[in-house]
Design a protein around this motif. Structure first.
Motif, PDB file in Angstrom:
ATOM      1  N   LYS A  85     -16.944 -11.392 -39.182  1.00 12.38           N
ATOM      2  CA  LYS A  85     -16.268 -12.574 -38.650  1.00 12.38           C
ATOM      3  C   LYS A  85     -14.853 -12.724 -39.212  1.00 12.38           C
ATOM      4  O   LYS A  85     -14.040 -13.474 -38.656  1.00 12.38           O
ATOM      5  N   GLN A  86     -14.560 -12.023 -40.297  1.00 11.99           N
ATOM      6  CA  GLN A  86     -13.223 -12.081 -40.889  1.00 11.99           C
ATOM      7  C   GLN A  86     -12.273 -11.043 -40.292  1.00 11.99           C
ATOM      8  O   GLN A  86     -11.068 -11.063 -40.562  1.00 11.99           O
ATOM      9  N   LEU A  87     -12.816 -10.130 -39.487  1.00 12.44           N
ATOM     10  CA  LEU A  87     -11.996  -9.060 -38.929  1.00 12.44           C
ATOM     11  C   LEU A  87     -11.135  -9.553 -37.764  1.00 12.44           C
ATOM     12  O   LEU A  87     -11.560 -10.401 -36.980  1.00 12.44           O
ATOM     13  N   HIS A  88      -9.931  -9.004 -37.654  1.00 19.25           N
ATOM     14  CA  HIS A  88      -9.051  -9.291 -36.518  1.00 19.25           C
ATOM     15  C   HIS A  88      -9.159  -8.120 -35.545  1.00 19.25           C
ATOM     16  O   HIS A  88      -8.646  -7.034 -35.796  1.00 19.25           O
ATOM     17  N   ILE A  89      -9.842  -8.353 -34.426  1.00 19.22           N
ATOM     18  CA  ILE A  89     -10.160  -7.306 -33.471  1.00 19.22           C
ATOM     19  C   ILE A  89      -9.222  -7.365 -32.266  1.00 19.22           C
ATOM     20  O   ILE A  89      -8.869  -8.456 -31.803  1.00 19.22           O
ATOM     21  N   GLY A 135      -8.225   5.062 -45.091  1.00 14.87           N
ATOM     22  CA  GLY A 135      -6.857   4.991 -45.613  1.00 14.87           C
ATOM     23  C   GLY A 135      -5.808   5.389 -44.601  1.00 14.87           C
ATOM     24  O   GLY A 135      -4.725   4.768 -44.536  1.00 14.87           O
ATOM     25  N   ASN A 136      -6.104   6.398 -43.777  1.00 19.47           N
ATOM     26  CA  ASN A 136      -5.101   6.826 -42.791  1.00 19.47           C
ATOM     27  C   ASN A 136      -5.284   6.165 -41.429  1.00 19.47           C
ATOM     28  O   ASN A 136      -4.579   6.496 -40.468  1.00 19.47           O
ATOM     29  N   GLY A 137      -6.234   5.226 -41.329  1.00 19.24           N
ATOM     30  CA  GLY A 137      -6.398   4.448 -40.107  1.00 19.24           C
ATOM     31  C   GLY A 137      -7.321   5.043 -39.064  1.00 19.24           C
ATOM     32  O   GLY A 137      -7.505   4.454 -37.993  1.00 19.24           O
ATOM     33  N   ASP A 138      -7.933   6.206 -39.341  1.00 15.43           N
ATOM     34  CA  ASP A 138      -8.856   6.798 -38.370  1.00 15.43           C
ATOM     35  C   ASP A 138     -10.100   5.934 -38.188  1.00 15.43           C
ATOM     36  O   ASP A 138     -10.684   5.894 -37.103  1.00 15.43           O
ATOM     37  N   LEU A 139     -10.511   5.273 -39.243  1.00 16.85           N
ATOM     38  CA  LEU A 139     -11.613   4.315 -39.175  1.00 16.85           C
ATOM     39  C   LEU A 139     -11.063   2.928 -39.512  1.00 16.85           C
ATOM     40  O   LEU A 139     -10.399   2.753 -40.530  1.00 16.85           O
ATOM     41  N   PHE A 140     -11.375   1.954 -38.655  1.00 13.69           N
ATOM     42  CA  PHE A 140     -10.944   0.586 -38.924  1.00 13.69           C
ATOM     43  C   PHE A 140     -11.938  -0.126 -39.834  1.00 13.69           C
ATOM     44  O   PHE A 140     -11.559  -0.921 -40.702  1.00 13.69           O
ATOM     45  N   ILE A 193     -16.216   0.742 -36.715  1.00 13.67           N
ATOM     46  CA  ILE A 193     -15.275   0.228 -35.727  1.00 13.67           C
ATOM     47  C   ILE A 193     -14.064   1.148 -35.750  1.00 13.67           C
ATOM     48  O   ILE A 193     -13.475   1.390 -36.805  1.00 13.67           O
ATOM     49  N   THR A 194     -13.713   1.678 -34.588  1.00 13.08           N
ATOM     50  CA  THR A 194     -12.606   2.625 -34.497  1.00 13.08           C
ATOM     51  C   THR A 194     -11.413   2.005 -33.784  1.00 13.08           C
ATOM     52  O   THR A 194     -11.537   0.986 -33.096  1.00 13.08           O
ATOM     53  N   SER A 247     -12.030 -10.463 -27.457  1.00 10.51           N
ATOM     54  CA  SER A 247     -10.642  -9.989 -27.381  1.00 10.51           C
ATOM     55  C   SER A 247      -9.945 -10.010 -28.738  1.00 10.51           C
ATOM     56  O   SER A 247      -9.110  -9.156 -29.028  1.00 10.51           O
ATOM     57  N   LYS A 248     -10.322 -10.969 -29.599  1.00 14.32           N
ATOM     58  CA  LYS A 248      -9.652 -11.075 -30.891  1.00 14.32           C
ATOM     59  C   LYS A 248     -10.612 -11.230 -32.070  1.00 14.32           C
ATOM     60  O   LYS A 248     -10.168 -11.329 -33.216  1.00 14.32           O
ATOM     61  N   SER A 249     -11.913 -11.269 -31.802  1.00 13.99           N
ATOM     62  CA  SER A 249     -12.860 -11.524 -32.886  1.00 13.99           C
ATOM     63  C   SER A 249     -14.218 -10.906 -32.572  1.00 13.99           C
ATOM     64  O   SER A 249     -14.435 -10.352 -31.497  1.00 13.99           O
ATOM     65  N   ILE A 250     -15.132 -11.049 -33.518  1.00 12.64           N
ATOM     66  CA  ILE A 250     -16.501 -10.556 -33.398  1.00 12.64           C
ATOM     67  C   ILE A 250     -17.452 -11.736 -33.289  1.00 12.64           C
ATOM     68  O   ILE A 250     -17.337 -12.716 -34.026  1.00 12.64           O
ATOM     69  N   GLU A 251     -18.409 -11.639 -32.366  1.00  9.36           N
ATOM     70  CA  GLU A 251     -19.453 -12.663 -32.224  1.00  9.36           C
ATOM     71  C   GLU A 251     -20.791 -12.048 -32.621  1.00  9.36           C
ATOM     72  O   GLU A 251     -21.106 -10.930 -32.231  1.00  9.36           O
ATOM     73  N   ILE A 252     -21.567 -12.780 -33.401  1.00  7.81           N
ATOM     74  CA  ILE A 252     -22.839 -12.278 -33.922  1.00  7.81           C
ATOM     75  C   ILE A 252     -24.000 -13.055 -33.328  1.00  7.81           C
ATOM     76  O   ILE A 252     -24.020 -14.291 -33.362  1.00  7.81           O
ATOM     77  N   ASN A 253     -24.969 -12.338 -32.776  1.00  9.46           N
ATOM     78  CA  ASN A 253     -26.212 -12.945 -32.308  1.00  9.46           C
ATOM     79  C   ASN A 253     -27.363 -12.378 -33.122  1.00  9.46           C
ATOM     80  O   ASN A 253     -27.606 -11.167 -33.113  1.00  9.46           O
TER      81      ASN A 253
END
Length: 326
Positions: A124-128, A226-231, A243-244, A288-294
């Motif tokens: 929930k803290q991630l900016h997607i 570190g190089n951004g291949d994995l978010f 999350i890529t 679009s900008k966040s994660i929703e958890i069910n």
């Protein structure tokens, strides 16, 4: 509850033995293993006090027994092998050494997730953005496929990083080798020995898996993040959430990279569908900008031990599934 015809169950067990190159032994090696364990325990006085050495062995050891559970959530419903090691020659030693290793080694747990609540808080803290994608990965038969030498080397590395005395380190490794060697089981009055892996059900299995996987992650995942291949990357036992960033990589590249980490491990990928993916006991939805958890209300809850320094919990036996033979 799973009800299955006994013949079908035996076929699944035979498939597991065949697919994992498990060899049949000519005789029960329990007596030999018992003597070797006793001799080594008496020598390793730095790690085991003489007053405790008599408690390191089962008085009447028996070959571990195979218990098979069904993975109902997997295609073809293969078995999850659980080995009852409680009467095995090195069971008490494995239990003792497991606690010792936890005292000596402080793992970073950088990419380990402890439970659903913790993961949900992080997500929930991630900016997607629209350029992000979610995938999960499952390590196929993790415990069966961990390489013997790799476990020894990874344990050696963590002991050295934690500045363990040379004599203590050498004795820990000697005891660990004899425990790893005694990876065998009985089924239908026959005795089997895997060519690699660790026994599911042994007190030390989860710890050795964590020691091994966390070193791999430090060598590879840390660089990719570190190089951004994995978010984003988190792992619960043998289940991984990634999350890529599609501007830098794609699912096929990540799958190939993960499967090139170690020839002994096979990572099976599942991509998100309609912006959502299931992981642990949650459905994770990418907005679009966040994660929703069910949260799945009617599901088995993952049990774990919060008191352990090794934060990744051992997987529950059979996920609560009981197999009944018809």
């Amino acid at each position: 509850m799973v009800i299955i015809d006994k013949t079908d169950m035996e076929q699944k067990i035979n498939n597991f033995i065949s697919e994992n190159n498990i060899m049949e032994l000519k005789k029960d090696p329990t007596t030999t293993y018992h003597k070797r364990t006793q001799q080594l325990v008496n020598k390793c006085t730095n790690i085991i006090e003489r007053s405790k050495s008599t408690y390191m062995l089962n008085i009447k050891p028996e070959a571990p027994k195979l218990n098979a559970y069904i993975k109902t959530h997997k295609s073809n419903e293969p078995i999850r092998p659980m080995i009852d090691n409680t009467l095995a020659p090195a069971y008490k030693l494995a239990k003792y050494l497991n606690n010792k290793i936890k005292d000596y080694i402080d793992l970073p747990n950088t990419y380990v997730i402890n439970n659903s609540k913790e993961l949900a808080g992080e997500l929930k803290q991630l900016h997607i953005g629209d350029h992000h994608r979610m995938i999960t990965m499952d390590i196929k038969d993790l415990y069966v496929n961990l390489p013997k030498q790799g476990r020894i080397q990874s344990t050696t590395t963590w002991l050295e990083r934690n500045k363990v005395y040379k004599e203590d380190k050498e004795q820990i490794l000697q005891l660990l080798k004899i425990i790893i060697e005694q990876n065998y089981f009985q089924h239908n009055n026959k005795y089997y020995k895997p060519t690699k892996g660790i026994a599911m059900g042994s007190p030390i299995s989860g710890t050795l898996a964590e020691i091994y996987l966390q070193l791999l992650e430090e060598h590879h995942v840390k660089h990719w993040i570190g190089n951004g291949d994995l978010f984003y990357y988190k792992r619960y036992v043998d289940d991984i959430l990634i999350i890529t960033d599609t501007r830098k990589t794609d699912d096929n590249i990540i799958e190939n990279r993960m499967n090139n980490i170690d020839n002994n491990l096979e990572f099976k990928i599942t991509a998100e569908t309609n912006h959502s993916i299931n992981y642990m006991d949650m459905t994770i939805v990418r907005k679009s900008k966040s994660i929703e958890i069910n949260i799945h209300k009617k599901t088995h809850k993952h049990k774990h031990n919060n008191t352990s320094k090794f934060q990744s919990p051992a997987r529950p036996q059979g996920r609560g599934i009981q197999v009944l033979h018809k």
